[in-house]
Scaffold this motif. Structure first.
Motif, PDB file in Angstrom:
ATOM      1  N   THR A  87       0.816  -1.220   0.000  1.00 33.12           N
ATOM      2  CA  THR A  87       0.000   0.000   0.000  1.00 33.12           C
ATOM      3  C   THR A  87       0.848   1.268   0.000  1.00 33.12           C
ATOM      4  OG1 THR A  87      -1.799  -1.111   1.191  1.00 33.12           O
ATOM      5  CG2 THR A  87      -1.769   1.291   1.261  1.00 33.12           C
ATOM      6  N   VAL A  88       1.754   1.389   0.960  1.00 33.09           N
ATOM      7  CA  VAL A  88       2.506   2.635   1.134  1.00 33.09           C
ATOM      8  C   VAL A  88       3.385   2.941  -0.071  1.00 33.09           C
ATOM      9  CG1 VAL A  88       4.254   3.786   2.532  1.00 33.09           C
ATOM     10  CG2 VAL A  88       2.429   2.464   3.650  1.00 33.09           C
ATOM     11  N   ILE A  89       4.249   2.024  -0.410  1.00 37.39           N
ATOM     12  CA  ILE A  89       5.178   2.294  -1.519  1.00 37.39           C
ATOM     13  C   ILE A  89       4.449   2.488  -2.849  1.00 37.39           C
ATOM     14  CG2 ILE A  89       7.046   1.317  -2.908  1.00 37.39           C
ATOM     15  CD1 ILE A  89       7.964   2.566  -0.297  1.00 37.39           C
ATOM     16  N   PRO A  90       3.485   1.644  -3.234  1.00 38.04           N
ATOM     17  CA  PRO A  90       2.775   1.914  -4.496  1.00 38.04           C
ATOM     18  C   PRO A  90       2.126   3.294  -4.547  1.00 38.04           C
ATOM     19  CG  PRO A  90       2.328  -0.322  -3.770  1.00 38.04           C
ATOM     20  CD  PRO A  90       3.085   0.343  -2.645  1.00 38.04           C
ATOM     21  N   LYS A  91       1.520   3.736  -3.428  1.00 32.58           N
ATOM     22  CA  LYS A  91       0.898   5.065  -3.406  1.00 32.58           C
ATOM     23  C   LYS A  91       1.957   6.161  -3.575  1.00 32.58           C
ATOM     24  CE  LYS A  91      -3.522   4.230  -2.498  1.00 32.58           C
ATOM     25  NZ  LYS A  91      -4.633   4.726  -3.364  1.00 32.58           N
ATOM     26  N   LEU A  92       3.082   6.002  -2.878  1.00 34.43           N
ATOM     27  CA  LEU A  92       4.117   7.032  -2.935  1.00 34.43           C
ATOM     28  C   LEU A  92       4.874   7.011  -4.261  1.00 34.43           C
ATOM     29  CD1 LEU A  92       5.471   6.883   0.723  1.00 34.43           C
ATOM     30  CD2 LEU A  92       4.055   8.669  -0.307  1.00 34.43           C
ATOM     31  N   LEU A  93       4.959   5.869  -4.906  1.00 36.04           N
ATOM     32  CA  LEU A  93       5.578   5.812  -6.232  1.00 36.04           C
ATOM     33  C   LEU A  93       4.829   6.720  -7.217  1.00 36.04           C
ATOM     34  CD1 LEU A  93       6.473   2.028  -6.731  1.00 36.04           C
ATOM     35  CD2 LEU A  93       8.057   3.943  -6.582  1.00 36.04           C
ATOM     36  N   GLN A  94       3.523   6.736  -7.077  1.00 36.64           N
ATOM     37  CA  GLN A  94       2.731   7.609  -7.946  1.00 36.64           C
ATOM     38  C   GLN A  94       2.864   9.073  -7.526  1.00 36.64           C
ATOM     39  OE1 GLN A  94      -1.352   6.271  -8.023  1.00 36.64           O
ATOM     40  NE2 GLN A  94      -0.810   4.155  -8.486  1.00 36.64           N
ATOM     41  N   ALA A  95       2.805   9.311  -6.225  1.00 41.15           N
ATOM     42  CA  ALA A  95       2.785  10.689  -5.724  1.00 41.15           C
ATOM     43  C   ALA A  95       4.137  11.384  -5.838  1.00 41.15           C
ATOM     44  CB  ALA A  95       2.320  10.702  -4.268  1.00 41.15           C
ATOM     45  N   ARG A  96       5.235  10.628  -5.818  1.00 39.28           N
ATOM     46  CA  ARG A  96       6.576  11.221  -5.815  1.00 39.28           C
ATOM     47  C   ARG A  96       7.327  10.995  -7.134  1.00 39.28           C
ATOM     48  NH1 ARG A  96       4.101  12.556  -2.061  1.00 39.28           N
ATOM     49  NH2 ARG A  96       4.632  12.440   0.162  1.00 39.28           N
ATOM     50  N   VAL A  97       6.618  10.666  -8.178  1.00 35.03           N
ATOM     51  CA  VAL A  97       7.276  10.325  -9.439  1.00 35.03           C
ATOM     52  C   VAL A  97       8.116  11.478  -9.984  1.00 35.03           C
ATOM     53  CG1 VAL A  97       5.292  11.006 -10.879  1.00 35.03           C
ATOM     54  CG2 VAL A  97       6.899   9.238 -11.696  1.00 35.03           C
ATOM     55  N   GLU A 235       4.498  14.419   5.672  1.00 32.72           N
ATOM     56  CA  GLU A 235       3.891  15.041   4.488  1.00 32.72           C
ATOM     57  C   GLU A 235       2.374  14.845   4.510  1.00 32.72           C
ATOM     58  OE1 GLU A 235       5.289  16.850   2.307  1.00 32.72           O
ATOM     59  OE2 GLU A 235       7.432  16.382   2.265  1.00 32.72           O
ATOM     60  N   PRO A 236       1.623  15.782   3.947  1.00 29.50           N
ATOM     61  CA  PRO A 236       0.158  15.694   3.991  1.00 29.50           C
ATOM     62  C   PRO A 236      -0.407  14.390   3.420  1.00 29.50           C
ATOM     63  CG  PRO A 236       0.839  17.878   3.273  1.00 29.50           C
ATOM     64  CD  PRO A 236       2.086  17.036   3.328  1.00 29.50           C
ATOM     65  N   ASP A 237       0.308  13.780   2.478  1.00 28.75           N
ATOM     66  CA  ASP A 237      -0.142  12.502   1.913  1.00 28.75           C
ATOM     67  C   ASP A 237       0.734  11.342   2.391  1.00 28.75           C
ATOM     68  OD1 ASP A 237       2.141  13.274   0.571  1.00 28.75           O
ATOM     69  OD2 ASP A 237       1.414  12.698  -1.420  1.00 28.75           O
ATOM     70  N   GLY A 238       1.427  11.556   3.523  1.00 29.98           N
ATOM     71  CA  GLY A 238       2.325  10.527   4.039  1.00 29.98           C
ATOM     72  C   GLY A 238       1.603   9.483   4.880  1.00 29.98           C
ATOM     73  N   PHE A 239       2.400   8.571   5.454  1.00 33.06           N
ATOM     74  CA  PHE A 239       1.848   7.446   6.204  1.00 33.06           C
ATOM     75  C   PHE A 239       2.534   7.316   7.557  1.00 33.06           C
ATOM     76  CE2 PHE A 239       1.075   6.531   1.774  1.00 33.06           C
ATOM     77  CZ  PHE A 239      -0.185   5.931   1.753  1.00 33.06           C
ATOM     78  N   LYS A 256      -5.924  10.061  10.736  1.00 32.72           N
ATOM     79  CA  LYS A 256      -7.097   9.220  10.518  1.00 32.72           C
ATOM     80  C   LYS A 256      -6.623   7.818  10.131  1.00 32.72           C
ATOM     81  CE  LYS A 256     -10.557  10.801   8.193  1.00 32.72           C
ATOM     82  NZ  LYS A 256     -11.370  11.379   7.081  1.00 32.72           N
ATOM     83  N   PRO A 257      -7.332   6.783  10.581  1.00 29.39           N
ATOM     84  CA  PRO A 257      -6.966   5.424  10.154  1.00 29.39           C
ATOM     85  C   PRO A 257      -7.032   5.296   8.636  1.00 29.39           C
ATOM     86  CG  PRO A 257      -8.514   5.354  11.989  1.00 29.39           C
ATOM     87  CD  PRO A 257      -8.466   6.778  11.537  1.00 29.39           C
ATOM     88  N   TYR A 258      -6.046   4.616   8.070  1.00 34.75           N
ATOM     89  CA  TYR A 258      -6.067   4.372   6.626  1.00 34.75           C
ATOM     90  C   TYR A 258      -6.994   3.187   6.368  1.00 34.75           C
ATOM     91  CZ  TYR A 258      -4.405   4.406   1.832  1.00 34.75           C
ATOM     92  OH  TYR A 258      -4.346   4.511   0.467  1.00 34.75           O
ATOM     93  N   PRO A 259      -7.895   3.303   5.402  1.00 29.93           N
ATOM     94  CA  PRO A 259      -8.908   2.246   5.195  1.00 29.93           C
ATOM     95  C   PRO A 259      -8.296   0.860   4.971  1.00 29.93           C
ATOM     96  CG  PRO A 259      -9.428   4.207   3.884  1.00 29.93           C
ATOM     97  CD  PRO A 259      -8.058   4.425   4.458  1.00 29.93           C
ATOM     98  N   ASP A 260      -8.834  -0.107   5.678  1.00 27.33           N
ATOM     99  CA  ASP A 260      -8.499  -1.527   5.486  1.00 27.33           C
ATOM    100  C   ASP A 260      -7.030  -1.862   5.738  1.00 27.33           C
ATOM    101  OD1 ASP A 260     -11.171  -2.038   4.650  1.00 27.33           O
ATOM    102  OD2 ASP A 260     -10.667  -1.296   2.645  1.00 27.33           O
ATOM    103  N   CYS A 261      -6.342  -1.020   6.503  1.00 27.49           N
ATOM    104  CA  CYS A 261      -4.928  -1.289   6.823  1.00 27.49           C
ATOM    105  C   CYS A 261      -4.713  -1.065   8.320  1.00 27.49           C
ATOM    106  CB  CYS A 261      -3.999  -0.388   6.018  1.00 27.49           C
ATOM    107  SG  CYS A 261      -3.926  -0.768   4.258  1.00 27.49           S
ATOM    108  N   ARG A 262      -4.873  -2.125   9.099  1.00 29.10           N
ATOM    109  CA  ARG A 262      -4.754  -2.011  10.549  1.00 29.10           C
ATOM    110  C   ARG A 262      -3.383  -1.474  10.954  1.00 29.10           C
ATOM    111  NH1 ARG A 262      -2.755  -5.624  14.153  1.00 29.10           N
ATOM    112  NH2 ARG A 262      -2.727  -7.284  12.594  1.00 29.10           N
ATOM    113  N   LEU A 264      -2.189   1.478  10.297  1.00 34.82           N
ATOM    114  CA  LEU A 264      -1.671   2.478   9.355  1.00 34.82           C
ATOM    115  C   LEU A 264      -2.579   3.702   9.382  1.00 34.82           C
ATOM    116  CD1 LEU A 264       0.680   2.667   7.277  1.00 34.82           C
ATOM    117  CD2 LEU A 264      -0.973   2.031   5.509  1.00 34.82           C
ATOM    118  N   TYR A 265      -1.963   4.898   9.402  1.00 36.48           N
ATOM    119  CA  TYR A 265      -2.701   6.145   9.516  1.00 36.48           C
ATOM    120  C   TYR A 265      -2.156   7.165   8.524  1.00 36.48           C
ATOM    121  CZ  TYR A 265      -4.088   3.968  13.910  1.00 36.48           C
ATOM    122  OH  TYR A 265      -4.570   3.091  14.831  1.00 36.48           O
TER     123      TYR A 265
END
Length: 294
Positions: A87-97, A235-239, A256-262, A264-265
């Protein structure tokens, strides 16, 4: 150890490290500090307390470190590392490209198993992170455990706890009856001494913060203060990853809790809009603080 000595140590540990001991934990203090007293050539804990009261900073540091060194092992609890990879790395790969850079903070890095687990996870992603600059900062209150982390040398027992055999073979070399993390993995992690009770804004901002299995030792007021300061350096979109027994719920609305990831916030955008963060110092860098993945 007298009841008065115990109360003195309880207050010292809370003031210096945030560690909160209940009134029935005297046995724990004795088990940790009696060996320290004997090593110093003192007959008991009362004499350690007298040394501290006399102004011995060295004894004070040794006592705090002895009481705050906590258990850790590779890929502890597994789930946070699955979230990191899936979850974390795939999201950040897109956001930090655009900048191709990530900063990760292990806020209770201890003897290094957690930051090295993250470094190995990143290495295993191979071409996905080719050309990216990855910086992993591992901090801890104890200089002694940071030195072990920096050396990256572990016993057979330590590498058997949570570390898959294929990663042991791939990323470690045997040194006598011990195992050392390979130099390229060690180069991905920079160790720094840090007390979470103090200001840490000089570290700069991060894309990911692992702050696991440390806040459970703090009282509620201290937890809230640390959560709010963590929000300012994420960062505002960090984890933010917490331990299995930790949560922000009921303590702060900064995350806020990240959806479906116990465990992780992510930062609460509504809270971020209301709070003006203090100016953060530029991220400190060092020659071995980051790795450009090739």
């Amino acid at each position: 150890m007298t009841p008065h000595d115990y109360e003195y140590l309880r207050k010292l540990l809370k003031d210096r490290s945030g560690l909160v001991l209940s009134s029935d934990k005297q046995y724990l203090v004795e088990s940790r500090l009696l060996p320290l007293a004997r090593k110093a050539g003192l007959p008991g804990i009362s004499e350690l307390v007298q040394k501290i009261k006399a102004g011995s900073e060295r004894v004070t540091v040794d006592v705090v470190e002895a009481m705050t060194t906590n258990e850790t092992f590779f890929f502890r609890d597994k789930v946070p590392f699955d979230h990191f990879r899936n979850t974390v790395i795939p999201k950040l790969l897109q956001a930090r490209v655009a900048r191709k850079a990530l900063r990760i903070w292990c806020a209770a890095g201890s003897t290094g198993q957690e930051p090295y687990s993250l470094a190995m996870s990143i290495k295993e992603m191979g071409s996905q992170l080719a050309g990216w600059r990855i910086e992993i900062i591992a901090t801890d209150l104890s200089q002694e455990v940071l030195e072990k982390s920096k050396a990256g040398i572990y016993s057979q027992f330590e590498v058997q706890r949570g570390l898959p055999i294929q990663l042991l073979v791939k990323y470690f070399k045997q040194v006598g009856d011990m195992w050392q993390v390979n130099a390229d993995i060690r180069a991905m992690v920079q160790q720094r001494q840090l007390n979470l009770l103090h200001d840490f804004s000089a570290l700069g901002t991060f894309d990911v913060i692992f702050c696991r299995n440390v806040l459970i030792y703090f009282d509620q007021e201290t937890k809230i203060a640390i959560f709010n300061r963590l929000a300012r350096v994420l960062e505002p979109d960090g984890f933010l990853a917490l331990g299995a027994a930790e949560t922000v719920v009921g303590l702060t609305d900064a995350f806020k809790p990240y959806p479906d990831c116990r465990g992780l916030y992510h930062p609460n955008p509504q809270r971020a809009a209301q709070v003006t963060s203090p100016t953060l110092a530029p991220a400190m860098t060092a020659p071995r603080a980051a790795l450009r993945v090739s």
